[in-house]
Design a protein around this motif. Structure first.
Motif, PDB file in Angstrom:
ATOM      1  N   ARG A  40      25.164  18.162  22.949  1.00  0.00           N
ATOM      2  CA  ARG A  40      25.241  18.216  24.357  1.00  0.00           C
ATOM      3  C   ARG A  40      26.750  18.485  25.002  1.00  0.00           C
ATOM      4  O   ARG A  40      26.872  19.184  25.836  1.00  0.00           O
ATOM      5  CB  ARG A  40      24.432  17.105  25.035  1.00  0.00           C
ATOM      6  N   LYS A  41      27.444  17.659  24.453  1.00  0.00           N
ATOM      7  CA  LYS A  41      28.964  17.573  24.623  1.00  0.00           C
ATOM      8  C   LYS A  41      29.642  17.612  23.366  1.00  0.00           C
ATOM      9  O   LYS A  41      29.180  17.236  22.242  1.00  0.00           O
ATOM     10  CB  LYS A  41      29.349  16.245  25.416  1.00  0.00           C
ATOM     11  N   MET A  42      31.014  18.373  23.544  1.00  0.00           N
ATOM     12  CA  MET A  42      31.663  18.691  22.158  1.00  0.00           C
ATOM     13  C   MET A  42      32.129  17.026  21.673  1.00  0.00           C
ATOM     14  O   MET A  42      32.391  16.060  22.605  1.00  0.00           O
ATOM     15  CB  MET A  42      32.979  19.256  22.539  1.00  0.00           C
ATOM     16  N   LYS A  43      32.141  16.835  20.567  1.00  0.00           N
ATOM     17  CA  LYS A  43      32.527  15.547  19.918  1.00  0.00           C
ATOM     18  C   LYS A  43      33.971  15.566  19.339  1.00  0.00           C
ATOM     19  O   LYS A  43      34.495  16.698  18.584  1.00  0.00           O
ATOM     20  CB  LYS A  43      31.437  15.159  18.859  1.00  0.00           C
ATOM     21  N   VAL A  44      34.904  14.689  19.743  1.00  0.00           N
ATOM     22  CA  VAL A  44      35.962  14.558  19.127  1.00  0.00           C
ATOM     23  C   VAL A  44      36.229  14.819  17.670  1.00  0.00           C
ATOM     24  O   VAL A  44      35.644  14.138  16.561  1.00  0.00           O
ATOM     25  CB  VAL A  44      36.886  13.064  19.479  1.00  0.00           C
ATOM     26  N   GLY A  45      36.845  15.940  17.028  1.00  0.00           N
ATOM     27  CA  GLY A  45      37.105  15.966  15.646  1.00  0.00           C
ATOM     28  C   GLY A  45      36.275  16.753  14.995  1.00  0.00           C
ATOM     29  O   GLY A  45      36.445  17.193  13.728  1.00  0.00           O
ATOM     30  N   LYS A  46      35.056  17.225  15.527  1.00  0.00           N
ATOM     31  CA  LYS A  46      34.292  17.907  15.059  1.00  0.00           C
ATOM     32  C   LYS A  46      34.477  19.625  15.289  1.00  0.00           C
ATOM     33  O   LYS A  46      34.899  20.080  16.382  1.00  0.00           O
ATOM     34  CB  LYS A  46      32.565  17.730  15.663  1.00  0.00           C
TER      35      LYS A  46
END
Length: 133
Positions: free
Chosen positions: A34-40
């Protein structure tokens, strides 16, 4: 000393590389989250929708759209740099792999010129992909 001069030529007066956009709006269209994840890392297409401009009393940032693509639509090891002497691919684990392009050994071939071209392209590509730490 020579590498430092070439590095300075690739950066503008503020110290940022030419291919760095400091202020921008990014719209994301994701399939997996749903939202971008940190480091992915997300495979996809990044597109410039509108140029930023500055007027006397009005300033607008560039606008980009990132669309996540399906994993099977991506190449196995996509090329992230294509030069005259080398290309660089990114592996699935995130590592970078330089690859030599075919060498044309015609009448004007010089080993020194070829080696300088490979060195310059490595500095250019890795400077833009890795940055300074």
């Amino acid at each position: 000393m020579e590498a430092k001069n070439k590095k300075q030529k690739s950066a503008n007066l503020d110290g940022w590389h030419i291919n760095t956009d400091m202020g921008c709006d990014v719209k994301t269209i994701l399939r997996s989250d749903r939202k971008m994840k940190v480091g992915k890392e997300y495979p996809g297409v990044f597109r410039l929708d509108g140029e930023g401009f500055v007027e006397e009393f009005l300033s607008r940032d560039s606008h980009y759209t990132f669309t996540e693509t399906l994993p099977w639509t991506m190449k196995r090891n996509p090329r992230v740099f294509i030069g005259r002497y080398i290309s660089i691919t990114r592996r699935s684990d995130g590592s970078l792999r330089p690859n030599f392009r075919p060498v044309k050994m015609d009448d004007g071939f010089s080993v020194d010129h070829y080696a300088d071209g490979v060195r310059y392209e490595l500095l250019l590509a890795l400077g833009g992909l890795v940055g300074e730490k």
